[in-house]
Design a protein around this motif. Structure first.
Motif, PDB file in Angstrom:
ATOM      1  N   MET A  78      66.960  14.982  10.288  1.00  0.00           N
ATOM      2  CA  MET A  78      68.284  15.193   9.697  1.00  0.00           C
ATOM      3  C   MET A  78      68.327  16.416   8.772  1.00  0.00           C
ATOM      4  O   MET A  78      69.096  16.451   7.811  1.00  0.00           O
ATOM      5  CB  MET A  78      68.711  13.929   8.934  1.00  0.00           C
ATOM      6  CG  MET A  78      68.671  12.667   9.783  1.00  0.00           C
ATOM      7  SD  MET A  78      69.825  12.707  11.168  1.00  0.00           S
ATOM      8  CE  MET A  78      71.317  12.226  10.320  1.00  0.00           C
ATOM      9  N   TRP A  79      67.540  17.426   9.077  1.00  0.00           N
ATOM     10  CA  TRP A  79      67.501  18.640   8.242  1.00  0.00           C
ATOM     11  C   TRP A  79      68.892  19.241   8.061  1.00  0.00           C
ATOM     12  O   TRP A  79      69.197  19.824   7.019  1.00  0.00           O
ATOM     13  CB  TRP A  79      66.546  19.668   8.845  1.00  0.00           C
ATOM     14  CG  TRP A  79      66.921  20.127  10.231  1.00  0.00           C
ATOM     15  CD1 TRP A  79      66.438  19.639  11.401  1.00  0.00           C
ATOM     16  CD2 TRP A  79      67.868  21.152  10.573  1.00  0.00           C
ATOM     17  NE1 TRP A  79      67.029  20.292  12.463  1.00  0.00           N
ATOM     18  CE2 TRP A  79      67.901  21.231  11.988  1.00  0.00           C
ATOM     19  CE3 TRP A  79      68.671  22.008   9.844  1.00  0.00           C
ATOM     20  CZ2 TRP A  79      68.724  22.134  12.668  1.00  0.00           C
ATOM     21  CZ3 TRP A  79      69.494  22.910  10.514  1.00  0.00           C
ATOM     22  CH2 TRP A  79      69.509  22.965  11.913  1.00  0.00           C
ATOM     23  N   VAL A 120      67.913   6.551  10.857  1.00  0.00           N
ATOM     24  CA  VAL A 120      68.083   7.648  11.810  1.00  0.00           C
ATOM     25  C   VAL A 120      67.879   7.077  13.199  1.00  0.00           C
ATOM     26  O   VAL A 120      66.794   6.598  13.541  1.00  0.00           O
ATOM     27  CB  VAL A 120      67.065   8.787  11.547  1.00  0.00           C
ATOM     28  CG1 VAL A 120      67.179   9.863  12.617  1.00  0.00           C
ATOM     29  CG2 VAL A 120      67.275   9.376  10.167  1.00  0.00           C
ATOM     30  N   THR A 121      68.939   7.102  14.000  1.00  0.00           N
ATOM     31  CA  THR A 121      68.851   6.533  15.353  1.00  0.00           C
ATOM     32  C   THR A 121      69.253   7.550  16.415  1.00  0.00           C
ATOM     33  O   THR A 121      68.471   7.870  17.302  1.00  0.00           O
ATOM     34  CB  THR A 121      69.750   5.290  15.469  1.00  0.00           C
ATOM     35  OG1 THR A 121      71.083   5.623  15.060  1.00  0.00           O
ATOM     36  CG2 THR A 121      69.217   4.154  14.596  1.00  0.00           C
ATOM     37  N   ALA A 122      70.471   8.059  16.320  1.00  0.00           N
ATOM     38  CA  ALA A 122      70.976   9.002  17.324  1.00  0.00           C
ATOM     39  C   ALA A 122      71.092  10.383  16.689  1.00  0.00           C
ATOM     40  O   ALA A 122      72.172  10.809  16.266  1.00  0.00           O
ATOM     41  CB  ALA A 122      72.321   8.530  17.875  1.00  0.00           C
ATOM     42  N   TRP A 160      61.059  20.681  -0.319  1.00  0.00           N
ATOM     43  CA  TRP A 160      62.475  20.359  -0.103  1.00  0.00           C
ATOM     44  C   TRP A 160      62.624  18.954   0.474  1.00  0.00           C
ATOM     45  O   TRP A 160      63.520  18.198   0.069  1.00  0.00           O
ATOM     46  CB  TRP A 160      63.118  21.364   0.845  1.00  0.00           C
ATOM     47  CG  TRP A 160      63.299  22.748   0.304  1.00  0.00           C
ATOM     48  CD1 TRP A 160      62.960  23.924   0.916  1.00  0.00           C
ATOM     49  CD2 TRP A 160      63.897  23.131  -0.946  1.00  0.00           C
ATOM     50  NE1 TRP A 160      63.288  24.996   0.132  1.00  0.00           N
ATOM     51  CE2 TRP A 160      63.873  24.532  -1.026  1.00  0.00           C
ATOM     52  CE3 TRP A 160      64.439  22.414  -2.006  1.00  0.00           C
ATOM     53  CZ2 TRP A 160      64.365  25.245  -2.114  1.00  0.00           C
ATOM     54  CZ3 TRP A 160      64.932  23.109  -3.104  1.00  0.00           C
ATOM     55  CH2 TRP A 160      64.898  24.502  -3.150  1.00  0.00           C
ATOM     56  N   VAL A 161      61.777  18.616   1.432  1.00  0.00           N
ATOM     57  CA  VAL A 161      61.873  17.294   2.065  1.00  0.00           C
ATOM     58  C   VAL A 161      61.586  16.198   1.041  1.00  0.00           C
ATOM     59  O   VAL A 161      62.260  15.161   1.023  1.00  0.00           O
ATOM     60  CB  VAL A 161      60.905  17.201   3.262  1.00  0.00           C
ATOM     61  CG1 VAL A 161      60.823  15.759   3.786  1.00  0.00           C
ATOM     62  CG2 VAL A 161      61.354  18.138   4.380  1.00  0.00           C
ATOM     63  N   THR A 162      60.600  16.435   0.178  1.00  0.00           N
ATOM     64  CA  THR A 162      60.287  15.454  -0.868  1.00  0.00           C
ATOM     65  C   THR A 162      61.465  15.266  -1.812  1.00  0.00           C
ATOM     66  O   THR A 162      61.829  14.135  -2.162  1.00  0.00           O
ATOM     67  CB  THR A 162      59.048  15.903  -1.662  1.00  0.00           C
ATOM     68  OG1 THR A 162      57.930  16.014  -0.774  1.00  0.00           O
ATOM     69  CG2 THR A 162      58.726  14.907  -2.767  1.00  0.00           C
ATOM     70  N   ILE A 163      62.069  16.380  -2.226  1.00  0.00           N
ATOM     71  CA  ILE A 163      63.224  16.305  -3.125  1.00  0.00           C
ATOM     72  C   ILE A 163      64.403  15.624  -2.442  1.00  0.00           C
ATOM     73  O   ILE A 163      65.092  14.788  -3.033  1.00  0.00           O
ATOM     74  CB  ILE A 163      63.622  17.718  -3.603  1.00  0.00           C
ATOM     75  CG1 ILE A 163      62.530  18.302  -4.504  1.00  0.00           C
ATOM     76  CG2 ILE A 163      64.965  17.692  -4.327  1.00  0.00           C
ATOM     77  CD1 ILE A 163      62.732  19.761  -4.841  1.00  0.00           C
ATOM     78  N   ALA A 164      64.616  15.985  -1.174  1.00  0.00           N
ATOM     79  CA  ALA A 164      65.772  15.441  -0.449  1.00  0.00           C
ATOM     80  C   ALA A 164      65.633  13.948  -0.187  1.00  0.00           C
ATOM     81  O   ALA A 164      66.619  13.214  -0.158  1.00  0.00           O
ATOM     82  CB  ALA A 164      65.952  16.184   0.872  1.00  0.00           C
ATOM     83  N   GLY A 165      64.412  13.485   0.032  1.00  0.00           N
ATOM     84  CA  GLY A 165      64.223  12.077   0.311  1.00  0.00           C
ATOM     85  C   GLY A 165      64.515  11.700   1.748  1.00  0.00           C
ATOM     86  O   GLY A 165      64.677  10.528   2.071  1.00  0.00           O
ATOM     87  N   THR A 166      64.586  12.683   2.631  1.00  0.00           N
ATOM     88  CA  THR A 166      64.838  12.396   4.046  1.00  0.00           C
ATOM     89  C   THR A 166      63.517  12.157   4.760  1.00  0.00           C
ATOM     90  O   THR A 166      62.502  12.792   4.441  1.00  0.00           O
ATOM     91  CB  THR A 166      65.617  13.559   4.700  1.00  0.00           C
ATOM     92  OG1 THR A 166      65.911  13.223   6.060  1.00  0.00           O
ATOM     93  CG2 THR A 166      64.851  14.871   4.659  1.00  0.00           C
ATOM     94  N   ARG A 167      63.526  11.235   5.710  1.00  0.00           N
ATOM     95  CA  ARG A 167      62.304  10.838   6.410  1.00  0.00           C
ATOM     96  C   ARG A 167      62.545  10.832   7.924  1.00  0.00           C
ATOM     97  O   ARG A 167      63.646  11.112   8.392  1.00  0.00           O
ATOM     98  CB  ARG A 167      61.866   9.445   5.947  1.00  0.00           C
ATOM     99  CG  ARG A 167      61.595   9.334   4.454  1.00  0.00           C
ATOM    100  CD  ARG A 167      60.324  10.078   4.058  1.00  0.00           C
ATOM    101  NE  ARG A 167      60.022   9.896   2.645  1.00  0.00           N
ATOM    102  CZ  ARG A 167      60.389  10.739   1.680  1.00  0.00           C
ATOM    103  NH1 ARG A 167      61.115  11.817   1.986  1.00  0.00           N
ATOM    104  NH2 ARG A 167      60.055  10.517   0.421  1.00  0.00           N
ATOM    105  N   LEU A 168      61.506  10.496   8.659  1.00  0.00           N
ATOM    106  CA  LEU A 168      61.616  10.446  10.113  1.00  0.00           C
ATOM    107  C   LEU A 168      62.610   9.393  10.568  1.00  0.00           C
ATOM    108  O   LEU A 168      63.413   9.625  11.472  1.00  0.00           O
ATOM    109  CB  LEU A 168      60.246  10.162  10.737  1.00  0.00           C
ATOM    110  CG  LEU A 168      60.207  10.005  12.266  1.00  0.00           C
ATOM    111  CD1 LEU A 168      60.590  11.312  12.951  1.00  0.00           C
ATOM    112  CD2 LEU A 168      58.818   9.550  12.707  1.00  0.00           C
TER     113      LEU A 168
END
Length: 203
Positions: free
Chosen positions: A80-81, A165-167, A128-136
């Motif tokens: 979800m970048w 995160v699915t689709a 950035w990913v750590t700050i954003a908190g978004t994962r696989l």
């Protein structure tokens, strides 16, 4: 003078100049087609709607290629970048740098320069990913820390609850559509403001 030379019509100077102009234009277009334009940084805040859609789709294709080509994990480029502006700007800059370094007219050492900067960019992407908190498998909007007395009156804190995160592809296409529509509304509002401005008092 031979008979064949006598029968040849004199070439009109204007006709010759026109032929030379057409040939020069075709050659310039050929060079442009072969080499392309020099990649420039993309200002995502200033793109008109059509360009915004085009660049988002191009960036998505490149990001998909680079994550496969280099086996990048979700800790560097998560699915979800596109929902995180900090990742979009970083990946966009990396892509433009790659286009410049692998341009047919680039110097031979530019590929090494890109890989050097790519290594540094990967560390920034991890941050950035750590700050954003978004994962696989889950995502949430990047949290923004409100400043006391420093936000606009109409500013509201974003819902940062996690979603699965699915689709991913469907979400990206929906994101592009929403971004283009929002940019179109901004553009229309700017045009209306210009049209409705009273220019009679301007010097």
């Amino acid at each position: 003078m031979t008979t064949s030379e006598e029968n040849q019509p004199d070439l009109d100077e204007n006709a010759v100049a026109e032929v030379q102009r057409v040939v020069a234009e075709q050659y310039a277009q050929h060079i442009t087609d072969v080499l392309g334009e020099v990649p420039r940084p993309i200002n995502w805040r200033a793109l008109p709607p059509d360009d915004l859609e085009h660049e988002l789709l191009e960036l998505n294709a490149w990001v998909d290629w680079v994550r496969h080509e280099y086996g990048l994990p979700a800790q560097i480029i998560p699915p979800m970048w596109h929902r995180h502006p900090e990742l979009l700007w970083e990946l966009s800059a990396l892509r433009q740098h790659w286009l410049f370094c692998y341009d047919p007219q680039a110097k031979g050492n530019q590929a090494l320069a890109w890989h050097h900067d790519f290594a540094i960019a990967r560390e920034r992407l991890r941050d950035w990913v750590t700050i954003a908190g978004t994962r696989l498998d889950r995502d949430r909007p990047t949290r923004i820390t409100p400043w006391p007395g420093g936000e606009a009156e109409d500013w509201t804190e974003q819902d940062t609850s996690e979603r699965p995160v699915t689709a991913r592809t469907e979400d990206f296409l929906a994101f592009v559509e929403a971004q283009v529509q929002a940019r179109q509304r901004e553009q229309d509002a700017t045009i209306r403001e210009i049209v409705n401005t009273d220019w009679s008092d301007r010097p």
